[in-house]
Write a protein that holds these residues in place. Structure first.
Motif: not given
Ligand code: Z5A
Length: 217
Positions: A59-72, A153-167
């Protein structure tokens, strides 16, 4: 209720960001508890000690080395731990499991969102079945709605955005397509609900369906 007699129900909630899954999962948890049932609320990713470490990476925003298969594979590793340590033992001892996200999210996010369904569809199914130890929910509630509205709805939240929310929005539209495709393929288990309804209206519909299943057990 004599606890030895309880036949457990396994309920899964799925949906995109801000769809209200967690809200509905907790409402159902409270309702089942109120009926005197033994029940747990459980979510993915991250509900085991090792799974929590995997979640942090995913979920961390900066994780560029993780490709889709690794993520799965990381989501599946988390799932395998989750079923081994939480879900399977609970169902075996007769406890209801209210699950917030599981394979439906994997096929939507990694399958459709990242495109793995086209290149690794069979592999995804086989690995996922093994991670789930062949267990499958009695019912899957998919809270569906226009991602543009749900993301507000999630835009209103103050917590830090996840990698997926930033898509971008296009990614969230693909996820919706992925959830709908799964619901169409398995109409026996998937129930599509309009996520834009009031929480109490959704809860009543969910409870009605769950009560019906419990009567048949
Ligand atoms: N992921 C994946 O890619 N592959 C996988 O296999 C799995 C997961 C298992 C986990 O994030 C991320 O991992 C997830 C997918 C990916 N993407 N992201 N980000 P998470 O665990 O941190 O969070 P989430 O599962 O995405 O939850 P969420 O979207 O943040 O929330 P939600 O459960 O859908 O909604 P909520 O918390 O119940 O409600 C959100 C807000 O809306 C809140 O302020 C509520 O008060 C409000 N709400 C709820 N219901 C309503 C209704 N009916 N009307 C109006 N307002 C409402």
């Amino acid at each position: 209720m004599a606890w030895q007699k309880q036949k457990p129900i396994f309920v899964l909630f799925e949906g995109g960001e801000g769809s209200g899954k967690t809200t509905q999962a907790h409402l159902l948890y409270g309702a089942l508890k109120g009926m005197g049932r033994r029940v747990i609320y459980n979510d993915e990713p991250g509900s085991t000690d090792t799974g929590f470490k995997i979640r942090t990476v995913l979920l961390e925003a900066e994780r560029n080395e993780i490709d889709p298969l690794t993520e799965f594979l990381l989501f599946e590793a988390d799932r395998s731990l989750d079923f081994n340590l939480n879900i399977k033992p609970r169902l075996e001892n007769g406890t209801d499991v209210i699950q917030d996200r599981c394979f439906g999210s994997t096929f939507a996010y990694q399958g459709y969102g990242r495109g793995l369904i086209k290149t690794h569809g069979l592999l995804m199914k086989a690995v996922d079945k093994a991670s789930r130890k062949n267990l499958y929910p009695d019912v899957i509630f998919f809270l569906d709605g226009d991602p543009k509205k749900l993301l507000q709805r999630v835009e209103k939240r103050s917590k830090k955005k996840t990698s997926f929310e930033m898509e971008k929005l296009a990614f969230h539209n693909l996820l919706r397509k992925g959830f709908i495709a799964q619901a169409r393929q398995d109409k026996k288990h998937w129930v599509i609900l309009d996520a834009l309804q009031q929480p109490h209206v959704l809860h009543e519909k969910i409870l009605r369906r769950v009560s019906k299943i419990l009567k048949l057990k």
